[in-house]
Design an enzyme around this catalytic site. Structure first.
Site, mmCIF file in Angstrom:
data_model
loop_
_atom_site.group_PDB
_atom_site.id
_atom_site.type_symbol
_atom_site.label_atom_id
_atom_site.label_comp_id
_atom_site.label_asym_id
_atom_site.label_seq_id
_atom_site.Cartn_x
_atom_site.Cartn_y
_atom_site.Cartn_z
ATOM 1 N N GLY A 1 29.796 55.498 24.543
ATOM 2 C CA GLY A 1 30.300 56.633 23.654
ATOM 3 C C GLY A 1 31.140 56.179 22.524
ATOM 4 O O GLY A 1 31.473 57.109 21.843
ATOM 5 N N CYS B 97 52.498 32.347 55.436
ATOM 6 C CA CYS B 97 52.291 33.553 56.289
ATOM 7 C C CYS B 97 52.886 35.107 55.614
ATOM 8 O O CYS B 97 53.229 36.033 56.335
ATOM 9 C CB CYS B 97 53.159 33.483 57.755
ATOM 10 S SG CYS B 97 54.730 32.974 57.626
ATOM 11 N N SER C 241 55.191 26.598 57.349
ATOM 12 C CA SER C 241 54.610 27.651 57.087
ATOM 13 C C SER C 241 55.428 28.329 56.015
ATOM 14 O O SER C 241 56.731 28.635 56.276
ATOM 15 C CB SER C 241 54.689 28.788 58.352
ATOM 16 O OG SER C 241 53.971 29.760 57.797
ATOM 17 N N LYS D 26 23.198 45.404 24.517
ATOM 18 C CA LYS D 26 21.920 46.283 24.703
ATOM 19 C C LYS D 26 21.008 45.501 24.259
ATOM 20 O O LYS D 26 19.787 45.294 24.653
ATOM 21 C CB LYS D 26 22.104 47.550 24.197
ATOM 22 C CG LYS D 26 21.229 48.479 24.191
ATOM 23 C CD LYS D 26 21.413 49.676 23.656
ATOM 24 C CE LYS D 26 22.253 50.754 24.432
ATOM 25 N NZ LYS D 26 23.118 51.686 23.599
ATOM 26 N N ARG E 183 20.574 47.278 34.018
ATOM 27 C CA ARG E 183 21.998 46.601 34.314
ATOM 28 C C ARG E 183 21.987 46.558 35.737
ATOM 29 O O ARG E 183 21.451 47.084 36.695
ATOM 30 C CB ARG E 183 22.843 47.427 33.433
ATOM 31 C CG ARG E 183 23.139 48.574 34.176
ATOM 32 C CD ARG E 183 24.115 49.560 33.370
ATOM 33 N NE ARG E 183 24.040 50.994 33.669
ATOM 34 C CZ ARG E 183 24.694 51.954 33.182
ATOM 35 N NH1 ARG E 183 25.118 51.763 31.893
ATOM 36 N NH2 ARG E 183 24.234 53.159 33.321
ATOM 37 N N TYR F 18 45.760 26.703 55.882
ATOM 38 C CA TYR F 18 45.646 28.168 56.348
ATOM 39 C C TYR F 18 46.382 29.143 55.772
ATOM 40 O O TYR F 18 47.398 28.926 55.252
ATOM 41 C CB TYR F 18 45.799 28.046 57.947
ATOM 42 C CG TYR F 18 47.235 28.374 58.318
ATOM 43 C CD1 TYR F 18 47.754 29.136 58.560
ATOM 44 C CD2 TYR F 18 47.929 27.118 58.867
ATOM 45 C CE1 TYR F 18 49.298 29.366 58.534
ATOM 46 C CE2 TYR F 18 49.106 27.051 59.218
ATOM 47 C CZ TYR F 18 49.770 28.473 58.981
ATOM 48 O OH TYR F 18 51.084 28.412 59.404
ATOM 49 N N ARG G 103 20.579 52.401 17.327
ATOM 50 C CA ARG G 103 21.701 52.432 18.533
ATOM 51 C C ARG G 103 22.615 51.313 18.107
ATOM 52 O O ARG G 103 22.177 50.263 17.701
ATOM 53 C CB ARG G 103 21.063 52.350 19.767
ATOM 54 C CG ARG G 103 20.017 53.486 20.069
ATOM 55 C CD ARG G 103 19.234 53.003 21.381
ATOM 56 N NE ARG G 103 18.339 54.021 21.756
ATOM 57 C CZ ARG G 103 18.402 55.065 22.475
ATOM 58 N NH1 ARG G 103 19.659 55.324 23.013
ATOM 59 N NH2 ARG G 103 17.497 56.077 22.754
ATOM 60 N N MET H 152 30.734 54.312 19.885
ATOM 61 C CA MET H 152 30.147 54.046 18.449
ATOM 62 C C MET H 152 28.858 55.149 18.458
ATOM 63 O O MET H 152 28.583 55.665 19.307
ATOM 64 C CB MET H 152 29.714 52.704 18.328
ATOM 65 C CG MET H 152 30.988 51.887 18.313
ATOM 66 S SD MET H 152 30.643 49.953 18.121
ATOM 67 C CE MET H 152 29.699 49.645 19.617
ATOM 68 N N HIS I 141 60.230 47.239 55.811
ATOM 69 C CA HIS I 141 59.901 47.370 57.320
ATOM 70 C C HIS I 141 58.693 48.313 57.589
ATOM 71 O O HIS I 141 57.665 47.697 58.077
ATOM 72 C CB HIS I 141 61.325 47.763 58.134
ATOM 73 C CG HIS I 141 60.850 48.088 59.424
ATOM 74 N ND1 HIS I 141 60.332 49.237 59.936
ATOM 75 C CD2 HIS I 141 60.830 47.202 60.476
ATOM 76 C CE1 HIS I 141 60.276 49.028 61.255
ATOM 77 N NE2 HIS I 141 60.582 47.913 61.719
HETATM 78 C C1 PEP Z 1 58.246 36.055 54.759
HETATM 79 O O1 PEP Z 1 59.581 35.970 54.663
HETATM 80 O O2 PEP Z 1 57.188 35.594 54.114
HETATM 81 C C2 PEP Z 1 57.948 36.237 56.203
HETATM 82 C C3 PEP Z 1 56.609 36.223 56.470
HETATM 83 O O3 PEP Z 1 58.990 36.496 57.139
HETATM 84 P P1 PEP Z 1 59.661 38.013 56.989
HETATM 85 O O4 PEP Z 1 58.715 38.914 56.066
HETATM 86 O O5 PEP Z 1 59.395 38.775 58.550
HETATM 87 O O6 PEP Z 1 60.721 38.033 56.553
#
Ligand code: PEP
Ligand code: MG
Length: 918
Positions: free
Chosen positions: A102, A876, A808, A22, A339, A896, A93, A104, A455
């Site tokens: 709040g 992935c 991947s 402050k 602020r 990626y 203050r 102090m 799943h």
């Molecule tokens: C993983 O295991 O990260 C993957 C992408 O495959 P799944 O989730 O389908 O097993």
């Protein structure tokens, strides 16, 4: 010790450690020329030195510095501290380096006593106002500096109001307030044994000590512990001594709060509220309803103009939307605080784009001021923030967004009700691939078991539907078609609401607010792509998913889980036939029927993603997942057996009728219609089919299917399944090429642990490739690669890279394998406790574990690229959509990340942040 008190004109506005947040802020505002009430700051160092002293005395020479500063204040304001004709009043203050709202103490109106009170009355010509200020000061000072509790003050005040029959403070007259002051002074005498300190400098000294002491008060200590505020973040509190200004000295006074732009929409227009003739507390306490700032144009046009100027000044200096407090005292506008404004995601994005255009921000700053995760608000529907209801259950926030619908307990029912136009929520213990049609028909998915990579969670995320997984407080009774949550019973057809962003479940239907993918968001993400090095691909299993992902800016498909294509209700029977087939020939017949279907799937996907990479993973899950469960089959066989007996009995009856006729010369058969019966031999055939399926289910049973007969292991034991898939991919490619399309399929093998597995599959891929090129008479290009989701695959990356053209990381399985935590169970059973006890900082299925899993990834990248330079490597697993994990992926040199479609915008921004923060 060095200088202990700094005037707002001289303090370093950036030094929050020394001057507190402050104090530094007040210095900066003063120095940029805003009309801040004059004042000075006593440093946090002084506080620490006071707290460390044994004698409870203020550091030497502090009060001399304070007197000198007060002298300057007197000069600036033309008032005098302790004057009986025109007294200077100040607030005292607290304010540490970190905001601790709040926690102090603060004292207002300091400097009032029986003498200065007269001066205040004379100056303001408003005795009522002066007495009101005095009684507030006596109570607050009594409490903070003299340690008297509020109770005696409150009791006396209530008695005075009661005796006059007054309910609100505002109804009290000057005399009644004067009486209150007298009574309050008596309380001080009674409680402390001495009269209220009249000397303003004594008041000031006591107040400074009290604020310093509040740093070690219980409230403040608890707060620091709760929010992990360590001494290197904030140590000691500063004390701000500021000239009092009053918004409650008449109708030419006001107080209010403003935003330099609308925090709900981002619109470039001042936004806020004010109250005339009021104090800041009145706005906060909600006693009176404030007016919108636009009304000030009519009430005080000059002040409104000055506020607009203040707004422009704040933005051009801070280059950020500001949330500020102001007071108007007798036609003079003061800025008390400013602020950075807190805004929702829509407003953040809009202001980023507009402020870049206005030259207030660079593109980099416009990107960096938005937390990628915050974009979630714009991508999924959310619960109406104005509705307040208690949740009935809590599960894992498995797929964001909110939805309401009727609870249904199986996929068929969901499909039936959904097709009739109803909104439904599929509520199951856990879901299986065969439930997929129920997902399509539902607004959201709720399970009582499973984690964020279960799943239900993964499929819902892919579809962009909300999912709450593993809500273990819910017990699902599929037979009674109801769920119990403590005493609450949810019957099929009852409405429930899910919030997949928080993991909460509610009873009934709650209003939701739709997502808002705005033009500004598109612009902003375009800038993000320009600076990001990581590409962002989508996990998409169908042409539909891929088309949606394209809208979010996906640059390709990083993972198509082909098994999802098998779950269509029309295909599942063929898939089951393929699985239960006893001979190679029978299996091939089923596969021949699947081939054209798969080819069409892949063609659709490649067309949507033309000119972009499409990574298609061959079948991964254990094949028993496509079959009904053992208990279900047993139940069905029992029911069929009853039907068989009934059918046989009905046949017997029909014969017996004739006997009855001949017995008594009656024509019973004319009067009683024969029951229409099912042919028992048909029922028998159905029973035999089910029995053989049951045998198959038993033969395929695995204790731990996640580590069992799945992925490439399946491809090697049933090469005809992978052959069909490879053929379908290559033929689809050939058809696209024949149409002149640029398509880029990449075939990916799951669960690989040794190069020999890759070689085995590659060998028949090559021969199918040659056949397809020959039969279509054209060149078909594809790449062949491997998932890295098994620890050994990472350790053998150099060898795998001899065959794999790309890698991947499947970090869902890789995290499971590295920790040896079951991804289905860990998140509900022990991970929350692990996080609570700080055994693990995060959930490794959500936030990539850099130290363990990440280390394996780094090694695999090094070894893989050691063999195949410039090899394309991505991720992935679900971590591919998590900002912190994306930053790590950037650091270790991935090409990626791939994540579910709706997370693509979040990942694009996170990828840009990773580049910019390098
Ligand atoms: C993983 O295991 O990260 C993957 C992408 O495959 P799944 O989730 O389908 O097993
Ligand atoms: Mg996997």
């Amino acid at each position: 010790m060095g200088k202990q008190a700094f005037a707002f004109e001289e303090g370093d506005g950036k030094n929050k450690t020394l001057l507190g947040g402050k104090g530094a802020n007040l210095c900066e505002m003063t120095q940029i020329g805003l009309n801040v009430p004059s004042g000075f700051v006593i440093t946090t160092e002084t506080c620490l030195s006071y707290l460390a002293s044994d004698d409870g005395a203020l550091p030497e020479s502090l009060m001399a510095e304070v007197r000198a500063q007060m002298g300057q204040l007197e000069e600036k304001t033309g008032k005098k501290f302790g004057s009986a004709s025109d007294p200077l009043l100040v607030s005292v203050r607290s304010g540490s380096a970190m905001s601790m709202p709040g926690m102090m103490d603060t004292i207002l109106n300091l400097g009032l006593n029986s003498e200065t009170l007269k001066g205040e009355i004379e100056q303001t010509g408003d005795a009522r106002f002066a007495y009101d200020a005095y009684r507030r000061f006596i109570q607050l000072f009594g409490k903070v500096a003299l340690g008297i509790s509020d109770e005696p003050f409150d009791e006396v005040f209530a008695e005075i109001k009661n005796s006059k029959g007054i309910k609100e403070d505002i109804g009290l007259s000057e005399d009644e307030l004067a009486l209150t002051c007298d009574e309050f002074l008596k309380i001080v005498k009674q409680q402390t044994g001495r009269t209220f300190p009249e000397d303003p400098y004594e008041q000031l000294e006591l107040a400074i000590k009290a604020v310093f002491n509040s740093w070690m008060g219980k409230r403040a200590i608890d707060y620091r512990r709760e929010f992990n505020i360590t001494p290197d973040m904030a140590n000691g509190t500063a004390v701000n001594i500021v000239t009092m200004v009053f918004g409650n000295r008449g109708d030419d006074c006001a107080t209010g709060v403003g935003f330099t732009r609308n925090p709900g929409t981002g619109e470039n227009q001042m936004y806020g509220e004010y109250l005339t003739n009021a104090q800041g507390e009145d706005v906060v306490a909600g006693i009176r309803t404030p007016k919108a700032l636009e009304q000030l144009v009519e009430e005080m046009p000059e002040m409104h103009k000055q506020l607009e100027e203040l707004r422009a000044r704040l933005e051009s200096h801070y280059c950020e939307v500001q949330d500020f407090e102001f007071t108007i005292e007798r036609g003079v506008l003061y800025c008390l605080q400013t602020r950075n404004g807190k805004m929702n995601a829509v407003a953040m994005v809009r202001t980023s784009v507009e402020m870049e255009r206005e030259g207030l921000l660079s593109k980099e700053q416009a990107l960096l001021r938005i937390n990628p995760q915050h974009l979630e608000q714009m991508l999924y529907p959310r619960l109406d923030p104005n509705v307040r209801v208690d949740a009935i259950a809590q599960g894992l926030p498995a797929s964001p967004g909110a939805a309401s619908g009727m609870a249904v307990f199986d996929a068929d029912k969901a499909e039936q009700l959904g097709n009739e136009g109803n909104m439904v929520i599929l509520l199951r213990e856990e879901t299986k691939p065969e439930d997929i049609h129920g997902f399509f028909a539902s607004q959201g998915i709720l399970t009582s078991r499973g984690g964020k990579t279960s799943h239900a969670a993964v499929v819902a995320r892919g579809m962009g539907k909300p999912c709450v997984a593993g809500a273990e407080g819910i017990s699902v009774d599929i037979n009674l078609r109801q769920a119990n949550i403590g005493d609450i019973v949810i019957k099929e057809g009852d409405w429930i609401t899910l919030d997949g962003t928080s993991g909460k479940v509610y009873q009934g239907q709650i209003a939701t607010v739709e997502s808002e993918f705005t033009a500004e968001l598109n612009t902003l993400l375009g800038w993000a792509d320009e600076v990001a090095r990581l590409k962002v691909m989508a996990n998409a299993d169908t042409p539909d998913d891929a088309a949606k992902a394209m809208k979010y800016g996906a640059m390709g498909v990083g993972l198509c889980r082909t098994e999802r294509m098998f779950n269509d209700p029309e295909r599942l029977p063929i898939v089951i036939e393929m699985i239960v087939a006893d001979t190679k020939l029978e299996r091939q017949e089923a596969l021949d029927r699947l081939l054209p279907i798969q080819r069409a799937d892949f063609k659709g996907l490649l067309e949507v993603m033309s000119a972009k990479n499409v990574i298609i993973r061959l079948l991964d899950p254990p094949i028993h997942e496509f079959l009904p469960s053992e208990p279900q089959l047993q139940r069905e066989i029992e029911q069929l057996k009853h039907l068989y007996d009934m059918a046989a009995g009905a046949n017997v009856l029909s014969h017996s009728m004739n006997l009855l006729d001949s017995d008594a010369g009656r024509r019973v058969t004319d009067k009683v219609p024969l029951p229409s019966v099912v042919d028992p031999s048909l029922v028998e055939e159905a029973i035999n089919k089910k029995i053989s399926m049951l045998k198959k289910v038993r033969s395929l049973y695995e204790t731990n299917p996640m580590l069992g007969h799945r992925g490439v292991r399946l491809g090697i034991t049933f090469p005809e399944i992978y052959s069909m898939q490879i053929r379908a991919i290559l033929e689809a490619t050939a058809e696209c090429v024949a149409q002149g399309l640029d398509v880029r399929p990449q075939i990916m093998i799951p669960q690989v642990s040794t190069v020999e597995e890759l070689k085995f599959i590659k060998q028949f891929a090559e021969s199918i490739h040659a056949e397809v090129e020959k039969s279509y008479n054209l060149k078909v290009e594809y790449k062949f690669g491997s998932m890295l989701e098994v620890v050994r695959a990472c350790m053998r990356a150099e060898s795998l890279a001899e065959v794999a053209e790309f890698f991947s990381f499947g970090t869902n399985d890789l995290s499971q394998a590295t920790f040896s935590f079951s991804r289905e169970d860990a998140e509900n059973k022990f991970l929350p406790l692990y996080n609570e006890r700080n055994i693990l900082q995060d959930n490794p299925f959500e936030v990539l574990d850099r130290k363990g899993v990440g280390k394996l990834m780094e090694l695999a990248i090094k070894w893989g690229r050691g063999c195949r330079e410039n090899m394309s490597i991505g991720i992935c697993g679900e971590h591919g959509g998590h900002p912190d994990s994306i930053q790590f992926c950037h650091q270790i040199g991935l090409d990626y990340v791939s994540c579910s479609g709706p997370r693509v915008p979040i990942a694009r921004l996170a990828a840009a942040h990773a580049s910019l923060c390098e």
